[in-house]
Scaffold this motif. Structure first.
Motif, PDB file in Angstrom:
ATOM      1  N   ILE A  17       0.855  -1.181   0.000  1.00  0.00           N
ATOM      2  CA  ILE A  17       0.000   0.000   0.000  1.00  0.00           C
ATOM      3  C   ILE A  17       0.898   1.240   0.000  1.00  0.00           C
ATOM      4  O   ILE A  17       1.798   1.364   0.825  1.00  0.00           O
ATOM      5  CB  ILE A  17      -0.920   0.043   1.227  1.00  0.00           C
ATOM      6  CG1 ILE A  17      -1.701  -1.258   1.375  1.00  0.00           C
ATOM      7  CG2 ILE A  17      -1.874   1.248   1.144  1.00  0.00           C
ATOM      8  CD1 ILE A  17      -2.656  -1.549   0.257  1.00  0.00           C
ATOM      9  N   HIS A  95      -4.442   6.726  -1.834  1.00  0.00           N
ATOM     10  CA  HIS A  95      -3.685   5.493  -1.654  1.00  0.00           C
ATOM     11  C   HIS A  95      -3.782   4.633  -2.907  1.00  0.00           C
ATOM     12  O   HIS A  95      -4.778   4.676  -3.623  1.00  0.00           O
ATOM     13  CB  HIS A  95      -4.220   4.681  -0.463  1.00  0.00           C
ATOM     14  CG  HIS A  95      -4.060   5.346   0.857  1.00  0.00           C
ATOM     15  ND1 HIS A  95      -4.898   6.356   1.291  1.00  0.00           N
ATOM     16  CD2 HIS A  95      -3.166   5.149   1.865  1.00  0.00           C
ATOM     17  CE1 HIS A  95      -4.526   6.747   2.498  1.00  0.00           C
ATOM     18  NE2 HIS A  95      -3.487   6.029   2.869  1.00  0.00           N
ATOM     19  N   GLY A  97      -2.788   0.452  -4.029  1.00  0.00           N
ATOM     20  CA  GLY A  97      -2.330  -0.827  -3.517  1.00  0.00           C
ATOM     21  C   GLY A  97      -2.195  -1.861  -4.613  1.00  0.00           C
ATOM     22  O   GLY A  97      -2.896  -1.808  -5.628  1.00  0.00           O
ATOM     23  N   MET A 207      -8.627  -1.448   3.947  1.00  0.00           N
ATOM     24  CA  MET A 207      -8.073  -2.398   2.984  1.00  0.00           C
ATOM     25  C   MET A 207      -8.774  -3.735   3.139  1.00  0.00           C
ATOM     26  O   MET A 207      -8.835  -4.285   4.248  1.00  0.00           O
ATOM     27  CB  MET A 207      -6.577  -2.587   3.185  1.00  0.00           C
ATOM     28  CG  MET A 207      -5.945  -3.589   2.230  1.00  0.00           C
ATOM     29  SD  MET A 207      -4.203  -3.906   2.611  1.00  0.00           S
ATOM     30  CE  MET A 207      -4.351  -4.955   4.058  1.00  0.00           C
TER      31      MET A 207
END
Length: 214
Positions: A17, A95, A97, A207
């Motif tokens: 991440i 973010h 990931g 997440m």
């Protein structure tokens, strides 16, 4: 470059991440000129360019003996060129990931917990989920259901999946205040499939990753 690496040994998946705080100029110095120019030519929005550049750098975290690129199948699901395994990519506002699993189908989703999700909740919630969603934690639980279904969609691949009718997220078990896991099902035109999901609250983002059961 705030980077959180999570090696999820209990599922066999690895997840990276990246909290994107860099500008295009900041990130350019980590890329080859060829990669930087190619991404700038393909994508015009600065935010989209940043996401693609970060993805390119996260692919290097796979530590393969050669450069790894992503290709997309006819339904838009990402695949790795040159090595076996499953890759899944997700991004929120700040973010990005990348998930990799060497043998099993898996999916990743990142979600910011925001009241906006409640406006579309009726489109993806079903009676199974409404039974366990806690009134005092309605926003968090509803976001978890949405994020798990997004990850499931990526795991299964392909179109024609109805989030409310085909996907069922069962009540999670919390291992602590920030982590937990549960089971999920898909029942639709692709058959009846079973999955595990795992979730973790990071700094400002939820997440969730899903793993197909054997």
């Amino acid at each position: 470059m705030p980077l959180y690496q999570h090696s999820l040994l209990h599922t066999g998946a690895s997840v990276w991440i990246w909290h994107l705080t860099e500008t295009l100029n900041d990130i350019q110095r980590f890329l080859t000129d060829e990669d930087f120019d190619a991404i700038c030519q393909l994508y015009h929005l600065p935010s989209r360019r940043l996401q693609k550049m970060a993805t390119r750098l996260l692919l290097d975290k796979l530590d393969a003996p050669h450069r790894i690129d992503i290709q997309y199948d006819e339904l838009g699901k990402p695949e790795l060129k040159g090595i076996p395994g499953t890759v899944s990519i997700s991004h929120s506002r700040a973010h990005i990931g990348l998930l990799y699993h060497p043998t099993r189908q898996a999916g990743l989703d990142l979600e910011e917990v925001s009241p906006r999700i409640m406006k579309i909740a009726s489109r993806f919630l079903n009676p199974v989920e409404k039974l366990w969603i806690r009134k005092e934690q309605e926003l968090a639980d509803t976001t978890l259901v949405w994020s798990a279904k997004e990850a499931l969609f990526k795991t299964i691949g392909g179109g024609g999946i109805h989030f409310a009718e085909d996907l069922r997220i069962h009540e999670p078990k919390f291992t602590d205040v920030d982590n937990g896991y549960g089971s999920a099902e898909y029942q639709g035109h692709k058959g009846h499939l079973h999955f595990d999901y795992h979730f973790k609250y990071l700094e400002g983002v939820l997440m969730v990753h899903t793993i197909a059961k054997d």
